[in-house]
Enzyme design. Sequence first.
Site, short mmCIF file in Angstrom:
data_model
loop_
_atom_site.label_atom_id
_atom_site.label_comp_id
_atom_site.label_asym_id
_atom_site.label_seq_id
_atom_site.Cartn_x
_atom_site.Cartn_y
_atom_site.Cartn_z
N GLU A 209 0.88 -1.32 -0.10
CA GLU A 209 0.01 -0.03 -0.08
C GLU A 209 0.88 1.24 -0.21
OE1 GLU A 209 -2.60 -0.41 3.35
OE2 GLU A 209 -4.23 -0.68 2.04
N GLU A 214 -4.44 1.30 -2.74
CA GLU A 214 -5.14 0.93 -1.43
C GLU A 214 -5.53 -0.61 -1.57
OE1 GLU A 214 -7.11 1.46 2.26
OE2 GLU A 214 -5.66 3.06 1.33
N CYS A 287 -11.24 25.30 -14.13
CA CYS A 287 -10.82 25.40 -15.74
C CYS A 287 -12.03 25.34 -16.72
CB CYS A 287 -9.76 24.29 -15.64
SG CYS A 287 -10.37 22.60 -15.92
N GLY A 597 -30.00 67.17 -11.81
CA GLY A 597 -28.66 66.56 -11.44
C GLY A 597 -27.67 66.94 -12.53
N GLY A 600 -22.87 62.73 -13.81
CA GLY A 600 -22.37 61.68 -12.75
C GLY A 600 -22.82 61.81 -11.38
N SER A 601 -24.20 62.80 -11.26
CA SER A 601 -24.63 62.75 -9.85
C SER A 601 -25.42 61.79 -9.38
CB SER A 601 -25.17 64.25 -9.74
OG SER A 601 -26.13 64.42 -10.46
N GLY A 602 -25.58 60.70 -10.07
CA GLY A 602 -26.49 59.55 -9.68
C GLY A 602 -28.08 59.56 -9.99
#
Length: 907
Positions: A209, A214, A287, A597, A600-602
């Site tokens: 073994e 085994e 993978c 707004g 880019g102020s959301g």
Amino acid sequence: MSNMQRNFCSLVVEPYQPDFVIGIGKITLGETSRNNLQGNQKQQEKETLLQAACALLNSGGGLIRMEMKEEIQHPGEMGLDLEKALRELIQTLDLQTFFETRQHLKYFYIFVKSWSSGSLHGSPMARICSLSPSLYRRSGTSKWPMDSRAAFDFLKDKKEKAKHGLLNEGSSSNKIPRLAHQTISEPNSAFHVFQRDWLEFNETLPFPESQTIEFKQFSTRHIQEYVKSIIPEYISAFANTGGGYLFIGVDDRTKKVLGCSKDKVDPVSLNIVVQKEMSKLPIFHFCSSNAPISYSHKVINVLKMGELYGYVFVLKVEPFCCVVFSSAPNSWMVEEKKGIYPLTTEEWVRRMMDDDPDLPEAFESQLHLSESPPCCRPVYSRKGLEHKSDLQQHFFPVEPEHLRHAPEALWKELCKDHEGLEELIHQQLSPSSWGILIVSRSWAVDLNLQARQGVICDVLLIVHNNPPILFTVLREQETGGQDYCTHTAFTLKQKLVNMGGYTGRLCVLAKVLYLSPRSNAEPVEGSDSLINYPLSYNLADHQQMEALLQALVIVLLSFQCFLGDQLGSKVLNLLTAKQYEILSKNLHKSRELFIHGLPGSGKTVMAMKIMEKIRNVFHCESNKVLYICENQPLRDSISERKICQAVTRKTFMNYDFEEIEHIIIDEAQNFRSENGQWYLKAKNITQRKKDCPGILWIFLDYFQTSHLTDSGLPPFSAQYPREELNRVVRNADPIALYLQRTMQNIRENPPYNIPYESLQMLPEVEWVRGVSGSLKIEFLDLEAMVSYVTTKCKDFLKNGYSPKDIVVLFNTTDEMEKYQDKFLKEMRKRNTSQTNDAFINARHMFDSIRRFSGLERNIVFGISPWAATPAIYHSLLLCLASRANQHLYILNFLDRNPFIQDEIEVI
């Protein structure tokens, strides 16, 4: 039915509690009583307890409730086998790290704190808790079951190797890799034996073994069941550790072939059993191969004095590229709607490997997964904006020996409108209480639940040396008030842990109060089952209170951002203080609102958040809320979120929309009245119900107006009530500077269709600084422009950017259709293994400046953004530049742009 399935069926999530309470039925407790239990019953009770504990650890914590079969001789004593099992589950000797116990009447309770990542006593902890990962490896001559920490390290190693292309993605060769401590002949000898058709009874095999070999003997009874039971573990062990051979029918001490008598085993049936078991083994790939387990098996005849005596079974397993499980991992979770359920293999691996994504430099972390409970998502904010601790100090400050009310203005308004409210709330406090009372018209709505009619307000009490308490204040006693309060408190507790990332012990108690003196306290259904939490659930000091309030900031101010679409995973951002204050308005008193707004102020983020709130406040489905914008890409982006109907202005003008009650309009500065008066139509729709008109909120930015026709908006003076968003949070420093100068040009030379007053917000602009990026303006001919864009895109893709990070914008749709094929042809011609798929599917990377309004990308190329009309040239540039978060390239045709000199002066 297996023991695990039987135990699972006995787990019940109990109602009428502001926390998860899992009832596991009657359990034998106490060391003496448990020692007298039969083995099967003892094991079943232990498995039931462990499943409940695992589910709560992974889901934010809660209580396990068990009914004691008999009185315990020593109160509080579970039994050594149960305590040992719980210690093994959390992999620490200190049970109080996650568990506390209490006996109450005939019930025994275990209070479970949420699992959290990080380290425990200096050792790293797995991302989630598991009873067993069901993963094995070979160690010397044995198969070794991995615990959660070892499994986490093993998976992490596989993931890293896959990331760097170090995994063998194909099928293995027949030759088993040799290890340093083995002799050269061992693997070859095993292979030769595997090729033989017969072996002699009592023959000694020429190898022992080892890590790759085994030996097992056949069981004397139930041979097929025996083989079926051992194969999964050995397959997992060999496949995860370089491959190997399993010989069944060989003595492991003498190496002698014993086989199994031919009258006790059927080779055909044995082969069928093996194939069936192999087909059920879960595998997971990091993978890209998706290859199956590579194995072969053989039944070899055993001869005794020349006659067939029996058989030896041999299984040969090749090393596997990724991960092989013996069965699905034994890990559990609990959810309000799904109840208690086991994780699938895929979900378990995903949660175990969950990690903070690599984000652009423009963001900084507010909540790391490595320090959070299992259900949390990473939370980020733009650099330069307030940290969660700053927002907590702004909205929910706590000071020792002082009791605050927040928000102060709402508290005063409610106390003025509802006589006796202040006295009623303060009756619940001791004279020495200090901390904060956070009042809301509806904490349910704040938590994205539906509001309940009749609720005057909800008050969250967070004071020193007490657990948090949620009070629901009703005018008079009514059925269901306690259920509402309990469910709201339950949701708040879950979100504070699973969204806000709070890692301490936590409960949120629920209590209903009545303003009417005729009302008595409403009895709670199932109140006989309620129990006081241990003192460790009290907020012990100022630090714990602030940590909890910072988790509350994340719960209330977080939103799922467009950045997650680019990363392919869910990440959260935080609103600014001004955005949150606007969204916190009482919709019953703010049915119409104009929100101006800057770029880019959301604005679009706020439009999505207010639609969610509308649905909860007015109890309406998504088909009752209409989102209107000018361009199709923005419409499609909003439609994917399934929170409303989303249409363009032209579509809106062509249909009646009889079912619509509420309307949100975005990028309204680019609307036109060419197809009719859209504003009047929207207003008439939302005012159909005279006694209860709907919501009409309009978001716009006059600076980005890209046409000279009538927009259909009411006069600026009639745009009332009005709010302004003047904090620009999207763009890197060079792009922000360019936006400032471009906006100044617009202000100095505004198009005649833009109200002069609307441009006066420029001096109040706040620019969030500190994010690096790039801005390039080039003047090229078409061939050079195509080459420039292609080269830059290849470089960005090689450096880890995704195609979703990039957009190429043309002045008009006609120009995009005219030129995009030239760009695509060059991209595909130059593709490499890293960029091939990206360039093949690159058509989505092209659009027009106007159509892309309201959207954003990290990398933006603007192709010849000239305008036939000088009056809107700078507005068009602003529309283009404001789409770019990090890198902006403005590429002009040398012979096309009549405003080149202006552009050079801007730079």
